[in-house]
Design a protein around this motif. Structure first.
Motif, PDB file in Angstrom:
ATOM      1  N   PRO A 178       2.238 -10.823  35.052  1.00  0.00           N
ATOM      2  CA  PRO A 178       2.293 -12.135  34.444  1.00  0.00           C
ATOM      3  C   PRO A 178       3.073 -13.084  34.825  1.00  0.00           C
ATOM      4  N   ALA A 179       2.728 -14.334  34.683  1.00  0.00           N
ATOM      5  CA  ALA A 179       3.722 -15.385  35.128  1.00  0.00           C
ATOM      6  C   ALA A 179       5.096 -15.562  34.630  1.00  0.00           C
ATOM      7  N   LYS A 180       5.084 -15.092  33.396  1.00  0.00           N
ATOM      8  CA  LYS A 180       6.540 -15.117  32.768  1.00  0.00           C
ATOM      9  C   LYS A 180       6.758 -13.789  32.060  1.00  0.00           C
ATOM     10  N   ALA A 181       7.865 -13.271  32.538  1.00  0.00           N
ATOM     11  CA  ALA A 181       8.342 -11.937  32.186  1.00  0.00           C
ATOM     12  C   ALA A 181       8.285 -12.061  30.293  1.00  0.00           C
ATOM     13  N   GLY A 182       7.868 -11.052  29.918  1.00  0.00           N
ATOM     14  CA  GLY A 182       7.871 -10.857  28.565  1.00  0.00           C
ATOM     15  C   GLY A 182       8.406  -9.868  27.802  1.00  0.00           C
ATOM     16  N   ALA A 183       8.543  -9.284  26.820  1.00  0.00           N
ATOM     17  CA  ALA A 183       9.190  -8.394  26.139  1.00  0.00           C
ATOM     18  C   ALA A 183       8.932  -6.971  27.017  1.00  0.00           C
ATOM     19  N   THR A 184       9.953  -6.314  27.266  1.00  0.00           N
ATOM     20  CA  THR A 184       9.770  -4.797  28.175  1.00  0.00           C
ATOM     21  C   THR A 184       9.998  -3.580  26.884  1.00  0.00           C
ATOM     22  N   SER A 185       9.902  -3.992  25.790  1.00  0.00           N
ATOM     23  CA  SER A 185      10.180  -2.969  24.839  1.00  0.00           C
ATOM     24  C   SER A 185       8.787  -2.604  23.981  1.00  0.00           C
ATOM     25  N   PRO A 186       8.680  -1.548  23.439  1.00  0.00           N
ATOM     26  CA  PRO A 186       7.489  -1.131  22.595  1.00  0.00           C
ATOM     27  C   PRO A 186       7.245  -2.282  21.565  1.00  0.00           C
ATOM     28  N   PRO A 187       5.970  -2.440  21.207  1.00  0.00           N
ATOM     29  CA  PRO A 187       5.864  -3.332  19.876  1.00  0.00           C
ATOM     30  C   PRO A 187       6.373  -2.969  18.670  1.00  0.00           C
ATOM     31  N   GLY A 188       6.692  -3.805  17.835  1.00  0.00           N
ATOM     32  CA  GLY A 188       7.303  -3.416  16.377  1.00  0.00           C
ATOM     33  C   GLY A 188       6.438  -2.783  15.583  1.00  0.00           C
ATOM     34  N   ALA A 189       6.522  -2.957  14.252  1.00  0.00           N
ATOM     35  CA  ALA A 189       5.778  -2.452  13.307  1.00  0.00           C
ATOM     36  C   ALA A 189       4.142  -2.794  13.447  1.00  0.00           C
ATOM     37  N   TRP A 190       3.299  -1.887  13.324  1.00  0.00           N
ATOM     38  CA  TRP A 190       1.909  -2.358  13.177  1.00  0.00           C
ATOM     39  C   TRP A 190       1.166  -1.652  11.993  1.00  0.00           C
ATOM     40  N   ASP A 191      -0.168  -2.174  11.514  1.00  0.00           N
ATOM     41  CA  ASP A 191      -0.797  -1.255  10.555  1.00  0.00           C
ATOM     42  C   ASP A 191      -1.377  -0.217  11.063  1.00  0.00           C
ATOM     43  N   SER A 192      -0.845   0.948  10.674  1.00  0.00           N
ATOM     44  CA  SER A 192      -1.306   2.189  11.147  1.00  0.00           C
ATOM     45  C   SER A 192      -1.938   2.897   9.870  1.00  0.00           C
ATOM     46  N   ALA A 193      -2.245   2.349   9.011  1.00  0.00           N
ATOM     47  CA  ALA A 193      -3.207   2.887   7.958  1.00  0.00           C
ATOM     48  C   ALA A 193      -4.647   3.001   8.421  1.00  0.00           C
ATOM     49  N   SER A 194      -5.073   4.249   8.163  1.00  0.00           N
ATOM     50  CA  SER A 194      -6.498   4.477   8.897  1.00  0.00           C
ATOM     51  C   SER A 194      -7.544   3.585   7.888  1.00  0.00           C
ATOM     52  N   PRO A 195      -8.177   2.758   8.731  1.00  0.00           N
ATOM     53  CA  PRO A 195      -9.209   1.529   7.972  1.00  0.00           C
ATOM     54  C   PRO A 195     -10.357   2.553   7.524  1.00  0.00           C
ATOM     55  N   GLU A 196     -10.964   1.816   6.398  1.00  0.00           N
ATOM     56  CA  GLU A 196     -12.134   2.391   5.982  1.00  0.00           C
ATOM     57  C   GLU A 196     -13.385   2.169   7.044  1.00  0.00           C
ATOM     58  N   PRO A 197     -14.142   3.290   7.196  1.00  0.00           N
ATOM     59  CA  PRO A 197     -15.248   3.200   8.079  1.00  0.00           C
ATOM     60  C   PRO A 197     -15.970   1.789   7.602  1.00  0.00           C
ATOM     61  N   VAL A 198     -16.763   1.248   8.661  1.00  0.00           N
ATOM     62  CA  VAL A 198     -17.607   0.228   8.235  1.00  0.00           C
ATOM     63  C   VAL A 198     -19.061   1.056   7.438  1.00  0.00           C
ATOM     64  N   ASP A 199     -19.568   0.320   6.453  1.00  0.00           N
ATOM     65  CA  ASP A 199     -20.772   0.683   5.950  1.00  0.00           C
ATOM     66  C   ASP A 199     -21.883  -0.351   5.932  1.00  0.00           C
ATOM     67  N   GLY A 200     -22.966   0.070   5.617  1.00  0.00           N
ATOM     68  CA  GLY A 200     -24.254  -0.769   5.731  1.00  0.00           C
ATOM     69  C   GLY A 200     -25.493  -0.063   6.544  1.00  0.00           C
ATOM     70  N   ARG A 201     -26.323  -0.631   6.709  1.00  0.00           N
ATOM     71  CA  ARG A 201     -27.469   0.028   7.132  1.00  0.00           C
ATOM     72  C   ARG A 201     -27.400   0.038   8.739  1.00  0.00           C
ATOM     73  N   ALA A 202     -27.767   1.322   9.189  1.00  0.00           N
ATOM     74  CA  ALA A 202     -27.372   1.539  10.718  1.00  0.00           C
ATOM     75  C   ALA A 202     -28.625   0.860  11.449  1.00  0.00           C
ATOM     76  N   GLU A 203     -28.175   0.342  12.450  1.00  0.00           N
ATOM     77  CA  GLU A 203     -28.994  -0.325  13.532  1.00  0.00           C
ATOM     78  C   GLU A 203     -29.165   0.656  14.851  1.00  0.00           C
ATOM     79  N   ARG A 204     -30.502   0.783  15.162  1.00  0.00           N
ATOM     80  CA  ARG A 204     -30.861   1.909  16.341  1.00  0.00           C
ATOM     81  C   ARG A 204     -29.961   1.309  17.655  1.00  0.00           C
ATOM     82  N   ARG A 205     -29.136   2.131  18.507  1.00  0.00           N
ATOM     83  CA  ARG A 205     -28.579   1.622  19.438  1.00  0.00           C
ATOM     84  C   ARG A 205     -28.763   2.865  20.529  1.00  0.00           C
ATOM     85  N   PRO A 206     -29.578   3.185  21.155  1.00  0.00           N
ATOM     86  CA  PRO A 206     -29.551   4.630  22.074  1.00  0.00           C
ATOM     87  C   PRO A 206     -28.189   4.329  23.096  1.00  0.00           C
TER      88      PRO A 206
END
Length: 436
Positions: A195-223
């Protein structure tokens, strides 16, 4: 049809409308006589789509004869049973480099739960820069697996920071009772500027680690695709495909800086049969440099089953300083790969299928600005998410159009039949998109 770019990355053109009948006829007639592109040609008995134009390189028994690997290039090689092969890198002292090896056993070969590969990077004095392993797990079902190695420039590291020669080794980790056959290898080499500028060199702080709800709706075919290079683009949504025992499907999801990816794979119930297959449905996630982020699996007894990725952090440059792979591998934006495998053992109790696969993908959070790199990564654009990427993920550039056309070209049927079938395919695609 996929368009190759510098460094072997593939951009998928998005088809928004059906061409005229005359234009379609001309394309189909040409397709009927053209050879199948190398990117869609599997290796002998492998079922895997190797990269179009991949350079053949022989792994050396020792470092003295190791051939050079260049960032931005995809290679084709092989790994003998019980063997260890070496390759060479020539690196500067400001750029991080990532080497991924995808091992492809022959279909029908025998593998054990602890069988797999190890990828390591060392300097000229034999000091370790990194190593990674990948295996087949409890299902003992042969399928493509990938591990990566890196020479990472980091202020927190003392080793492997100098410019000079480095060596990559790939070896098999196997017990004595596995198949003695040679495995094919696909090698990719990627570079990441500082990177052009040196940033943080420590791990990220708190983040949302809750399990998200699976996406619902009609499935679209995608081989799904049959390799990293031919992975089918998907975005947030519900996607449907068929998968046979022993089969592996590849998908790619554009995930930008600051965004969070989650995914669930569901296997539909069987029509009869009985028994239980251990770790039958396997879901793996790889980052844009083809480093494995996470792997999860679930057994199968004939009733519908599902497995989900554990919560992942938003994509961020500082994630690389975290101690766990679940976080430090989510270190750059780009195409993340979802790889789904159905164990061969499923056929023993429930038949050859195919079975219904549903993939639920969520990409949450707003895209943010990434690091201001000094220079370009190789391959160029590897850590970018473009509007073209998002459109392809939403519309599925190759899933309906290009792969259907390629199948016609590969089938060897006559031009007239190809035209009739092809027009039917294009018409069906147009109607589906009009309804959707």
């Amino acid at each position: 049809m996929p368009v190759a770019r510098a460094g072997g990355r593939v951009r998928i053109p998005v088809v928004r409308r059906v061409a005229s009948v005359g234009a379609v006829a001309a394309v189909l007639c040409a397709s009927a006589v053209l050879p199948v592109p190398a990117a869609l040609a599997a290796g002998p008995g492998s079922g895997y789509d190797f990269a179009d134009g991949a350079r053949r390189v022989d792994g050396a028994d020792g470092t003295a004869d190791a051939e050079r690997l260049v960032p931005g290039t995809t290679y084709r090689s092989s790994l003998p049973s019980g063997g260890k092969v070496h390759y060479r890198l020539e690196l500067d002292d400001v750029t991080s480099t990532y080497v991924s090896a995808t091992a492809v056993p022959r279909v029908g070969s025998t593998v054990a739960s602890v069988d797999g590969i190890k990828v390591a990077v060392q300097d000229t004095e034999g000091r370790s820069c990194s190593f990674d392993t990948a295996g087949f797990g409890a299902a003992r079902s042969p399928h493509p697996i990938a591990a990566w190695g890196m020479r990472e420039i980091s202020p927190g590291k003392a080793l492997c920071q100098e410019a000079g020669t480095y060596y990559v080794s790939v070896e098999r980790v196997e017990p004595a009772d596995t198949s003695p056959g040679t495995w094919e290898l696909e090698l990719t080499v990627a570079s990441e500027p500082r990177p052009a500028k040196a940033g943080a060199t420590s791990p990220p702080g708190a983040w949302d680690s809750a399990s998200p709800e699976p996406v619902d709706g009609r499935a679209e075919r995608r081989p799904g695709g049959a390799g990293f290079e031919t992975a089918a683009p998907v975005g947030q949504g519900v996607w449907r495909a068929d998968i046979a025992p022993g089969g592996t499907l590849f998908y790619k999801v554009p995930v930008d800086w600051g965004q969070q990816l989650s995914a669930t794979a569901e296997l539909g119930g069987a029509n009869g049969g009985g028994g239980y297959a251990v770790s039958a449905l396997d879901l793996s996630l790889y980052n844009p440099a083809r480093g494995q982020v996470q792997n999860t699996s679930v057994g199968y007894d004939g009733t519908q089953e599902a497995t989900s990725l554990a919560p992942l952090p938003p994509v961020g440059y500082a994630n690389r300083y975290a101690p766990t792979e679940q976080v430090n591998t989510v270190r750059f934006a780009g195409s993340y790969y979802l790889v789904v495998h159905l164990a061969q053992e499923v056929a023993d109790g429930f038949g050859e299928g195919p079975f219904a696969l549903t993939l639920r993908v969520r990409v949450s959070g707003a895209a943010q600005a990434g690091p201001d790199y000094v220079g370009e990564p190789e391959p160029r654009g590897l850590f970018d998410v473009t509007e073209e990427d998002r459109e392809a993920a939403a519309e599925g550039g190759t899933a309906d159009d290009d792969l259907a056309m390629t199948a016609l070209a590969a089938s060897g049927i006559g031009t007239g039949s190809a035209l009739l079938v092809g027009l039917g395919v294009w018409t069906a695609v147009a109607r589906r998109r009009a309804v959707g």
